[in-house]
Motif scaffolding. Sequence first.
Motif, PDB file in Angstrom:
ATOM      1  N   ILE A 135       0.835  -1.193   0.000  1.00  0.00           N
ATOM      2  CA  ILE A 135       0.000   0.000   0.000  1.00  0.00           C
ATOM      3  C   ILE A 135       0.876   1.253   0.000  1.00  0.00           C
ATOM      4  O   ILE A 135       0.620   2.197  -0.756  1.00  0.00           O
ATOM      5  CB  ILE A 135      -0.959  -0.001   1.215  1.00  0.00           C
ATOM      6  CG1 ILE A 135      -1.951  -1.150   1.086  1.00  0.00           C
ATOM      7  CG2 ILE A 135      -1.693   1.317   1.328  1.00  0.00           C
ATOM      8  CD1 ILE A 135      -2.818  -1.354   2.292  1.00  0.00           C
ATOM      9  N   ILE A 136       1.909   1.238   0.814  1.00  0.00           N
ATOM     10  CA  ILE A 136       2.801   2.396   0.887  1.00  0.00           C
ATOM     11  C   ILE A 136       3.517   2.608  -0.440  1.00  0.00           C
ATOM     12  O   ILE A 136       3.630   3.742  -0.922  1.00  0.00           O
ATOM     13  CB  ILE A 136       3.803   2.222   2.038  1.00  0.00           C
ATOM     14  CG1 ILE A 136       3.060   2.226   3.370  1.00  0.00           C
ATOM     15  CG2 ILE A 136       4.860   3.322   2.019  1.00  0.00           C
ATOM     16  CD1 ILE A 136       3.907   1.860   4.553  1.00  0.00           C
ATOM     17  N   LEU A 137       3.979   1.539  -1.053  1.00  0.00           N
ATOM     18  CA  LEU A 137       4.638   1.645  -2.359  1.00  0.00           C
ATOM     19  C   LEU A 137       3.672   2.194  -3.405  1.00  0.00           C
ATOM     20  O   LEU A 137       4.045   3.026  -4.243  1.00  0.00           O
ATOM     21  CB  LEU A 137       5.178   0.282  -2.802  1.00  0.00           C
ATOM     22  CG  LEU A 137       5.888   0.239  -4.139  1.00  0.00           C
ATOM     23  CD1 LEU A 137       7.128   1.123  -4.105  1.00  0.00           C
ATOM     24  CD2 LEU A 137       6.259  -1.179  -4.493  1.00  0.00           C
TER      25      LEU A 137
ATOM     26  N   ILE B 242      -2.740   0.556  -9.269  1.00  0.00           N
ATOM     27  CA  ILE B 242      -2.886  -0.907  -9.243  1.00  0.00           C
ATOM     28  C   ILE B 242      -2.336  -1.479  -7.945  1.00  0.00           C
ATOM     29  O   ILE B 242      -2.977  -2.310  -7.291  1.00  0.00           O
ATOM     30  CB  ILE B 242      -2.210  -1.540 -10.473  1.00  0.00           C
ATOM     31  CG1 ILE B 242      -2.987  -1.165 -11.733  1.00  0.00           C
ATOM     32  CG2 ILE B 242      -2.107  -3.054 -10.325  1.00  0.00           C
ATOM     33  CD1 ILE B 242      -2.289  -1.534 -13.017  1.00  0.00           C
ATOM     34  N   LEU B 243      -1.143  -1.037  -7.535  1.00  0.00           N
ATOM     35  CA  LEU B 243      -0.550  -1.544  -6.293  1.00  0.00           C
ATOM     36  C   LEU B 243      -1.379  -1.143  -5.079  1.00  0.00           C
ATOM     37  O   LEU B 243      -1.504  -1.913  -4.128  1.00  0.00           O
ATOM     38  CB  LEU B 243       0.882  -1.029  -6.138  1.00  0.00           C
ATOM     39  CG  LEU B 243       1.921  -1.686  -7.024  1.00  0.00           C
ATOM     40  CD1 LEU B 243       3.286  -1.050  -6.782  1.00  0.00           C
ATOM     41  CD2 LEU B 243       1.990  -3.173  -6.779  1.00  0.00           C
ATOM     42  N   LEU B 244      -1.945   0.043  -5.108  1.00  0.00           N
ATOM     43  CA  LEU B 244      -2.781   0.496  -4.013  1.00  0.00           C
ATOM     44  C   LEU B 244      -4.030  -0.377  -3.877  1.00  0.00           C
ATOM     45  O   LEU B 244      -4.391  -0.794  -2.775  1.00  0.00           O
ATOM     46  CB  LEU B 244      -3.171   1.950  -4.247  1.00  0.00           C
ATOM     47  CG  LEU B 244      -3.803   2.710  -3.108  1.00  0.00           C
ATOM     48  CD1 LEU B 244      -2.841   2.807  -1.946  1.00  0.00           C
ATOM     49  CD2 LEU B 244      -4.186   4.092  -3.572  1.00  0.00           C
ATOM     50  N   ILE B 245      -4.651  -0.695  -4.985  1.00  0.00           N
ATOM     51  CA  ILE B 245      -5.864  -1.528  -4.956  1.00  0.00           C
ATOM     52  C   ILE B 245      -5.538  -2.959  -4.511  1.00  0.00           C
ATOM     53  O   ILE B 245      -6.231  -3.530  -3.670  1.00  0.00           O
ATOM     54  CB  ILE B 245      -6.555  -1.520  -6.333  1.00  0.00           C
ATOM     55  CG1 ILE B 245      -7.131  -0.135  -6.602  1.00  0.00           C
ATOM     56  CG2 ILE B 245      -7.646  -2.584  -6.415  1.00  0.00           C
ATOM     57  CD1 ILE B 245      -7.642   0.061  -8.009  1.00  0.00           C
ATOM     58  N   VAL B 246      -4.465  -3.533  -5.062  1.00  0.00           N
ATOM     59  CA  VAL B 246      -4.087  -4.909  -4.694  1.00  0.00           C
ATOM     60  C   VAL B 246      -3.685  -4.969  -3.222  1.00  0.00           C
ATOM     61  O   VAL B 246      -4.059  -5.898  -2.503  1.00  0.00           O
ATOM     62  CB  VAL B 246      -2.954  -5.422  -5.611  1.00  0.00           C
ATOM     63  CG1 VAL B 246      -2.371  -6.713  -5.089  1.00  0.00           C
ATOM     64  CG2 VAL B 246      -3.461  -5.595  -7.022  1.00  0.00           C
ATOM     65  N   GLY B 247      -2.918  -3.991  -2.757  1.00  0.00           N
ATOM     66  CA  GLY B 247      -2.521  -3.961  -1.357  1.00  0.00           C
ATOM     67  C   GLY B 247      -3.698  -3.831  -0.420  1.00  0.00           C
ATOM     68  O   GLY B 247      -3.765  -4.491   0.618  1.00  0.00           O
ATOM     69  N   ALA B 248      -4.657  -2.985  -0.774  1.00  0.00           N
ATOM     70  CA  ALA B 248      -5.854  -2.828   0.057  1.00  0.00           C
ATOM     71  C   ALA B 248      -6.675  -4.111   0.079  1.00  0.00           C
ATOM     72  O   ALA B 248      -7.197  -4.514   1.124  1.00  0.00           O
ATOM     73  CB  ALA B 248      -6.693  -1.664  -0.446  1.00  0.00           C
ATOM     74  N   LEU B 249      -6.781  -4.771  -1.067  1.00  0.00           N
ATOM     75  CA  LEU B 249      -7.522  -6.032  -1.136  1.00  0.00           C
ATOM     76  C   LEU B 249      -6.862  -7.110  -0.275  1.00  0.00           C
ATOM     77  O   LEU B 249      -7.539  -7.811   0.481  1.00  0.00           O
ATOM     78  CB  LEU B 249      -7.625  -6.502  -2.581  1.00  0.00           C
ATOM     79  CG  LEU B 249      -8.361  -7.806  -2.829  1.00  0.00           C
ATOM     80  CD1 LEU B 249      -9.834  -7.632  -2.492  1.00  0.00           C
ATOM     81  CD2 LEU B 249      -8.189  -8.255  -4.249  1.00  0.00           C
ATOM     82  N   LEU B 250      -5.550  -7.216  -0.366  1.00  0.00           N
ATOM     83  CA  LEU B 250      -4.835  -8.204   0.455  1.00  0.00           C
ATOM     84  C   LEU B 250      -4.954  -7.876   1.932  1.00  0.00           C
ATOM     85  O   LEU B 250      -5.088  -8.772   2.770  1.00  0.00           O
ATOM     86  CB  LEU B 250      -3.363  -8.272   0.036  1.00  0.00           C
ATOM     87  CG  LEU B 250      -3.089  -8.881  -1.330  1.00  0.00           C
ATOM     88  CD1 LEU B 250      -1.616  -8.750  -1.673  1.00  0.00           C
ATOM     89  CD2 LEU B 250      -3.529 -10.331  -1.381  1.00  0.00           C
TER      90      LEU B 250
ATOM     91  N   GLY C 262      -6.752 -10.357   4.624  1.00  0.00           N
ATOM     92  CA  GLY C 262      -5.988 -10.812   5.777  1.00  0.00           C
ATOM     93  C   GLY C 262      -6.628 -10.392   7.091  1.00  0.00           C
ATOM     94  O   GLY C 262      -6.562 -11.107   8.086  1.00  0.00           O
ATOM     95  N   ALA C 263      -7.247  -9.213   7.103  1.00  0.00           N
ATOM     96  CA  ALA C 263      -7.849  -8.700   8.333  1.00  0.00           C
ATOM     97  C   ALA C 263      -9.085  -9.491   8.745  1.00  0.00           C
ATOM     98  O   ALA C 263      -9.370  -9.605   9.928  1.00  0.00           O
ATOM     99  CB  ALA C 263      -8.207  -7.229   8.168  1.00  0.00           C
TER     100      ALA C 263
ATOM    101  N   TYR D 224      -1.347 -11.735   5.813  1.00  0.00           N
ATOM    102  CA  TYR D 224      -0.494 -11.193   4.753  1.00  0.00           C
ATOM    103  C   TYR D 224       0.237  -9.980   5.297  1.00  0.00           C
ATOM    104  O   TYR D 224      -0.374  -9.054   5.796  1.00  0.00           O
ATOM    105  CB  TYR D 224      -1.341 -10.768   3.546  1.00  0.00           C
ATOM    106  CG  TYR D 224      -0.520 -10.081   2.508  1.00  0.00           C
ATOM    107  CD1 TYR D 224       0.256 -10.803   1.637  1.00  0.00           C
ATOM    108  CD2 TYR D 224      -0.499  -8.702   2.417  1.00  0.00           C
ATOM    109  CE1 TYR D 224       1.041 -10.182   0.687  1.00  0.00           C
ATOM    110  CE2 TYR D 224       0.289  -8.072   1.473  1.00  0.00           C
ATOM    111  CZ  TYR D 224       1.048  -8.819   0.615  1.00  0.00           C
ATOM    112  OH  TYR D 224       1.810  -8.182  -0.303  1.00  0.00           O
ATOM    113  N   TRP D 225       1.563 -10.033   5.256  1.00  0.00           N
ATOM    114  CA  TRP D 225       2.376  -8.871   5.625  1.00  0.00           C
ATOM    115  C   TRP D 225       3.730  -8.963   5.065  1.00  0.00           C
ATOM    116  O   TRP D 225       4.140  -9.827   4.401  1.00  0.00           O
ATOM    117  CB  TRP D 225       2.416  -8.614   7.118  1.00  0.00           C
ATOM    118  CG  TRP D 225       3.056  -9.626   7.982  1.00  0.00           C
ATOM    119  CD1 TRP D 225       4.291  -9.551   8.544  1.00  0.00           C
ATOM    120  CD2 TRP D 225       2.520 -10.873   8.442  1.00  0.00           C
ATOM    121  NE1 TRP D 225       4.548 -10.632   9.307  1.00  0.00           N
ATOM    122  CE2 TRP D 225       3.480 -11.487   9.264  1.00  0.00           C
ATOM    123  CE3 TRP D 225       1.334 -11.544   8.231  1.00  0.00           C
ATOM    124  CZ2 TRP D 225       3.288 -12.702   9.891  1.00  0.00           C
ATOM    125  CZ3 TRP D 225       1.156 -12.757   8.837  1.00  0.00           C
ATOM    126  CH2 TRP D 225       2.120 -13.316   9.655  1.00  0.00           C
TER     127      TRP D 225
END
Length: 51
Positions: free
Chosen positions: A2-4, A26-34, A38-39, A50-51
């Motif tokens: 998400i940070i990246l 794209i990275l923001l959406i995939v990171g938020a989904l993961l 995981g949550a 996932y971390w």
Amino acid sequence: MIILGVVLLLIGLLTGVGILTTIGIILLIVGALLYVLGAVGRPLAGRRHYW
């Protein structure tokens, strides 16, 4: 991830480079989904977190 995504999105917007903006989104959406999967405790790719 998400940070990246946020960093690439900001760099892309500030410099006007479209591909960085696209990759950042794209990275923001995939990171938020993961993060959300995981949550809620759903196993993802054989991992509980996932971390």
